[in-house]
Enzyme design. Structure first.
Site, PDB file in Angstrom:
ATOM      1  N   LYS A  27       0.821  -1.205   0.000  1.00  0.00           N
ATOM      2  CA  LYS A  27       0.000   0.000   0.000  1.00  0.00           C
ATOM      3  C   LYS A  27       0.858   1.260   0.000  1.00  0.00           C
ATOM      4  O   LYS A  27       0.580   2.216  -0.728  1.00  0.00           O
ATOM      5  CB  LYS A  27      -0.945  -0.005   1.203  1.00  0.00           C
ATOM      6  CG  LYS A  27      -1.933   1.158   1.183  1.00  0.00           C
ATOM      7  CD  LYS A  27      -3.087   0.959   2.142  1.00  0.00           C
ATOM      8  CE  LYS A  27      -2.655   1.037   3.573  1.00  0.00           C
ATOM      9  NZ  LYS A  27      -3.795   1.279   4.489  1.00  0.00           N
ATOM     10  N   SER A  28       1.912   1.269   0.808  1.00  0.00           N
ATOM     11  CA  SER A  28       2.766   2.454   0.896  1.00  0.00           C
ATOM     12  C   SER A  28       3.380   2.790  -0.461  1.00  0.00           C
ATOM     13  O   SER A  28       3.415   3.954  -0.881  1.00  0.00           O
ATOM     14  CB  SER A  28       3.877   2.232   1.924  1.00  0.00           C
ATOM     15  OG  SER A  28       3.351   2.078   3.216  1.00  0.00           O
ATOM     16  N   ASP A 327       2.425  -0.819  11.928  1.00  0.00           N
ATOM     17  CA  ASP A 327       1.111  -1.312  11.506  1.00  0.00           C
ATOM     18  C   ASP A 327       0.866  -2.761  11.904  1.00  0.00           C
ATOM     19  O   ASP A 327      -0.247  -3.273  11.703  1.00  0.00           O
ATOM     20  CB  ASP A 327       0.969  -1.187   9.985  1.00  0.00           C
ATOM     21  CG  ASP A 327       0.788   0.251   9.540  1.00  0.00           C
ATOM     22  OD1 ASP A 327       0.225   1.044  10.314  1.00  0.00           O
ATOM     23  OD2 ASP A 327       1.228   0.584   8.422  1.00  0.00           O
ATOM     24  N   ARG A 358      -5.362   2.378  18.352  1.00  0.00           N
ATOM     25  CA  ARG A 358      -5.075   0.950  18.184  1.00  0.00           C
ATOM     26  C   ARG A 358      -4.493   0.304  19.439  1.00  0.00           C
ATOM     27  O   ARG A 358      -4.583  -0.915  19.600  1.00  0.00           O
ATOM     28  CB  ARG A 358      -4.128   0.749  16.993  1.00  0.00           C
ATOM     29  CG  ARG A 358      -4.831   0.861  15.660  1.00  0.00           C
ATOM     30  CD  ARG A 358      -3.907   0.617  14.497  1.00  0.00           C
ATOM     31  NE  ARG A 358      -4.656   0.516  13.244  1.00  0.00           N
ATOM     32  CZ  ARG A 358      -4.104   0.582  12.051  1.00  0.00           C
ATOM     33  NH1 ARG A 358      -2.793   0.750  11.933  1.00  0.00           N
ATOM     34  NH2 ARG A 358      -4.837   0.482  10.961  1.00  0.00           N
TER      35      ARG A 358
END
EC number: 2.5.1.19
Length: 444
Positions: A27-28, A327, A358
């Site tokens: 994704k990055s 993440d 989170r």
């Protein structure tokens, strides 16, 4: 996205997970490849792009800013860029949905252009802080014309007519903040420098070099980096092949470690050392993760990884590892729950400003399924007993990583685990349930 109609999902313990898979593109890199291709002069191609909601919103933003963005029938994306500083003023607000990465990076790219643009997102993204990136961008000449309380979305930015180079020392380890400053610095004369006390993921630096920018990264202090970019380059069009996302691979990998009898090969996974903190930690816990083949994947090194069921033990995770796995702490919490002994994860302050808090959400996810867990300051402490009772319903808080972590837990727990909403998984891993079912997972 309509968030009023929830789509619950339940994971149950079943047979072993087996097979060979390629998780979605990183994704990055997908976000950055689209943005830099749009800032180059000429046509670039992007192969293996993650076609998730987050990334597609970035593609739409590049189109709205004047780049020509098309997808071929074979899945190759073609981007005809407008050059550094060449973005056109968009006719409507740029909507980034759930994506903090896309939004913050594009704010940086727009800050160096003499245009006005508005930025918005869903309810979750509107809660996330933007002030940290706006401060340095204002020093470079950009102006925030409108903003919600605390510098949050929705906001309207007037880019700099004559952007100024900047030497900026980051106070938080954030690749998004660093990237926003560097993208704005492309349009400024002279050198723009970012100093970080702790090295964060360096995909922006690698891709800037791939597109022809002059950028130098040197060690700074014990753990940090000093990154210097020469401004006002003419970025060259480039072809980018996006490797498999290690953050997405983390979920089926941990599932393979904790579901008895599992044996799964993951293809073409990016092995950037600033992204493999979870792999290092899992190996310290006793995980059987074998590098089958390592090779050059262009801007990044990639490898095939074989993962088999393992008996895990509790460990202490040092705070300096956080930037390399920020993440992945949610899914590490699941691995820690199935380990024997206590796992302490230190220095997780940054988890509090993600799609949800989170740190608290991970603790809640574990507690509702019978795991003893504590939060001390910015540390998460999980007391593993080698097995998990399960049986809980997890509130996902519109957070894709909480949803996937909880489902992985349910595949090996004694009782099923239910999540209240699976819709947001699509923001990063559109076919998560299909891939997991293909390996043998019971998700319904």
């Amino acid at each position: 996205m309509n968030t009023t109609a929830l789509t619950p999902l339940t994971a149950r313990r079943g047979g072993p997970l087996q097979g060979r898979v390629r998780v979605p593109g990183d994704k990055s890199i997908s976000h950055r490849a689209l943005i830099l291709a749009a800032m180059a002069v000429g046509e670039s191609t992007v192969t293996g792009l993650l076609e998730s909601e987050d990334v597609l919103n970035t593609a739409k933003a590049m189109s709205a800013l004047g780049a020509k963005v098309d997808r071929d029938k074979d899945g190759v994306w073609r981007v005809r860029g407008v050059g550094v500083g060449g973005f056109a003023e968009p006719e409507a607000p740029l909507d980034f949905g759930n994506s903090g990465t896309g939004c913050r990076l594009v704010i940086g790219a727009v800050a160096g252009c003499p245009i006005k643009a508005s930025f918005d997102g869903d309810a979750s993204l509107r809660k996330r802080p933007m002030r940290r990136i706006l401060d340095p961008l204002e020093k470079m000449g950009a102006q925030v014309l409108e903003q919600a309380e605390g510098g949050r979305l929705p906001l309207t930015l007037q880019g700099a007519r004559d952007p100024l180079p900047l030497e900026y020392e980051s106070q938080v380890p954030s690749a998004q903040l660093k990237s926003a400053v560097l993208l704005a610095g492309l349009a400024a004369p002279g050198e723009t420098t970012v100093i970080e006390a702790e090295a964060t993921r360096d995909h922006t630096e690698r891709l800037l070099k791939h597109f022809g920018a002059k950028i130098v990264s040197k060690p700074h202090g014990e753990l940090g980096r000093r990154i210097t970019l020469q401004g006002q380059p003419e970025l060259e069009p480039a072809d980018v092949t996006v490797p498999a996302d290690p953050s997405s691979a983390a979920f089926p990998m941990v599932a393979a470690l904790i579901v008895p009898g599992s044996d799964v090969v993951f293809e073409n996974v990016m092995m950037n050392p600033l992204r493999t903190g979870l792999f290092t930690t899992l190996k310290e816990m006793g995980a059987k993760i074998e590098v089958v083949e390592k090779r050059d994947g262009g801007a990044e090194e990639v490898a095939d990884l074989r993962v088999t069921t393992s008996q895990l033990k509790g460990v202490e995770v040092p705070p300096e590892r956080a930037p390399a796995m920020i993440d992945e702490y949610l899914i590490l919490g699941v691995a820690a729950a199935f380990a024997n002994g206590t796992t302490r994860m230190r220095g997780l302050k940054e988890l509090r400003v993600k799609e949800s808090d989170r740190l608290e959400a991970t603790a809640d996810m574990l507690r509702v399924n019978g795991i003893a867990v504590e939060i001390e300051g910015d540390d998460l402490i999980v007391h593993g007993k080698g097995s998990v009772q399960g049986g809980g319903e997890v509130k996902t808080h519109m957070d894709h990583r909480i949803a996937m972590s909880a489902l992985v837990m349910g595949l090996a727990s004694e009782q099923p685990v239910r999540i209240d909403d699976s819709a947001f998984i699509a923001t990063s891993f559109p076919d998560f349930t299909g891939l997991m079912r293909g390996l043998g997972a019971d998700l319904a």
